[in-house]
Motif scaffolding. Structure first.
Motif, short mmCIF file in Angstrom:
data_model
loop_
_atom_site.label_atom_id
_atom_site.label_comp_id
_atom_site.label_asym_id
_atom_site.label_seq_id
_atom_site.Cartn_x
_atom_site.Cartn_y
_atom_site.Cartn_z
N LEU A 50 51.76 6.26 -29.62
CA LEU A 50 51.54 7.26 -28.34
C LEU A 50 52.04 6.47 -27.10
CD1 LEU A 50 47.84 8.31 -29.00
CD2 LEU A 50 49.95 9.27 -29.67
N GLY A 94 49.49 2.74 -28.08
CA GLY A 94 49.65 3.82 -26.63
C GLY A 94 49.73 3.06 -25.54
N SER A 118 55.07 9.87 -34.17
CA SER A 118 54.92 10.08 -32.80
C SER A 118 55.00 11.33 -32.23
CB SER A 118 55.93 9.31 -31.93
OG SER A 118 56.04 9.37 -30.53
N TYR A 168 46.02 -0.33 -26.53
CA TYR A 168 46.67 0.33 -25.08
C TYR A 168 47.24 -0.55 -24.37
CZ TYR A 168 44.42 4.39 -27.57
OH TYR A 168 43.96 5.37 -28.07
N PRO A 191 47.46 9.18 -24.06
CA PRO A 191 47.25 8.22 -25.25
C PRO A 191 45.60 7.95 -25.30
CG PRO A 191 49.10 7.67 -23.87
CD PRO A 191 48.23 8.48 -23.00
#
Length: 357
Positions: A203, A148, A229, A177, A154
């Motif tokens: 994400l 994400g 998603s 991330y 996220p």
């Protein structure tokens, strides 16, 4: 700058026109303008004609919030609506929260108790988590890797998924991330190829998702690891190209291919207004249409969209929209949600996974 006439209700339409989420912008603008035109042919919002004041949400959150704040300070707008990332929402809320009604249209990570703020998009409990359960049953996806963008939605959604799946037959194995605006996912994808996972929760927003999908497909992982998603929509498919979406699934309350009586009515009006080459109709754009009609509903029920008045909006209130039946739960909305499979550059609806209740 002087305030607008009392006969006009000016709404700050906060939508991305640049940056990674800028690819949503044309659809947002087209849907919002259609909603404003339709409302103005009727009673507007709370008996006042609707004017949209567009604010570019594709900039730094503080910059966006400062512009919205100036518009509110000067009496230039009396409400805020639109699709934008949660980091922008938080900045706007810090700046003008409690002063004007705010219809935040995007999918979101959870509640916001600020007076006048309504979170009208999907949330993990009726979007991502039911979709994950569906993919467990249909595709045997039990071990998830999350990839994400690195901001509030996220991060919080990933943590929610990890905790919610911990007591089920599914689990989150890893979380990665990356900054919003990432275009090179080589290291992320190489790591995914080595992990003991069955699927990927994406994400990622806008152009970041486009880059990821293309690189994921080129790495040969599409046939091995299904992707899910809550944010991929028709613009993302068009930008990615037909070869990038094998094994890609999306969960949302609206798709252009939905085919319900309510969604068909919007599609007919949308393409009649903008023509066959209009920006694609999708969940993000439709959410802006949704936000303006929600403000109209609030105005109809409460007689005004001033913050003090909208506090009387009853929880449990039902109404109909292009998404079907909507139910207000405090300042959140419950709505029907579907899971769809990417089929080239379109979506194919697979199943309804959540209902307004």
């Amino acid at each position: 700058m002087p305030a607008r006439s009392a006969e006009m209700l000016s709404v700050a339409l906060v939508v991305p026109l640049q940056g990674p989420t800028g690819l949503y912008g044309p659809s947002c603008l087209a849907c919002a303008e259609l909603a404003a035109e339709q409302l103005n042919e009727r009673d507007g919002i709370a008996g006042r004609q609707v004017e949209l004041v567009v604010v570019d949400a594709g900039r730094e959150p503080r910059v966006v919030a400062d512009e919205v704040g100036r518009l509110v300070d000067e009496g230039r707008v009396q409400a805020v609506a639109g699709w934008h990332i949660s980091a922008v929402r938080q900045a706007i809320t810090r700046r003008v929260g409690g002063r004007v009604v705010y219809a935040f249209a995007a999918m979101h990570e959870g509640g916001d108790a600020t007076p006048g703020v309504y979170m009208i998009g999907e949330r993990p409990i009726n979007q991502l988590l039911p979709a994950a359960h569906w993919m467990r049953e249909e595709l045997a996806v039990g071990r998830w890797a999350i990839v994400g963008n690195d901001y509030v939605f996220p991060r919080v959604t990933g943590a929610t998924a990890r905790l919610a799946l911990a007591d089920t037959t599914s689990e989150v194995v890893s979380e990665t991330y990356v900054p919003l605006g990432t275009s090179d996912f080589g290291a992320v994808i190489e790591s995914l190829s080595r992990q003991p996972v069955d699927g990927v929760m994406m994400l990622l927003m806008g152009q970041d998702a486009v880059h990821f999908n293309r690189q994921f497909a080129r790495a040969g992982l599409s046939a091995l690891l299904p992707r899910l998603s809550p944010a991929v929509e028709e613009n993302t498919l068009l930008a990615g190209g037909a070869g990038a979406h094998e094994g890609l699934y999306a969960a949302a309350a609206y798709f252009d291919a939905l085919g319900t009586a309510e969604s068909t009515e919007l599609a007919r009006a949308y393409y009649a207004r903008w023509g066959r080459w209009a920006p694609t109709l999708n969940a993000v754009g439709e959410s802006c249409y949704e936000a303006l009609y929600f403000l109209a509903r609030v105005g109809e029920v409460c007689g005004s969209v001033e913050v003090a008045a909208v506090a009387a909006m009853p929880s449990g209130h039902f109404y109909s929209s292009p998404r079907g039946l909507m139910r207000l739960d405090g300042n959140l909305l419950d709505q029907d949600v579907y899971v769809a499979a990417a089929d080239g550059m379109e979506f194919r609806i697979e199943q309804q996974i959540a209902r307004a209740h």
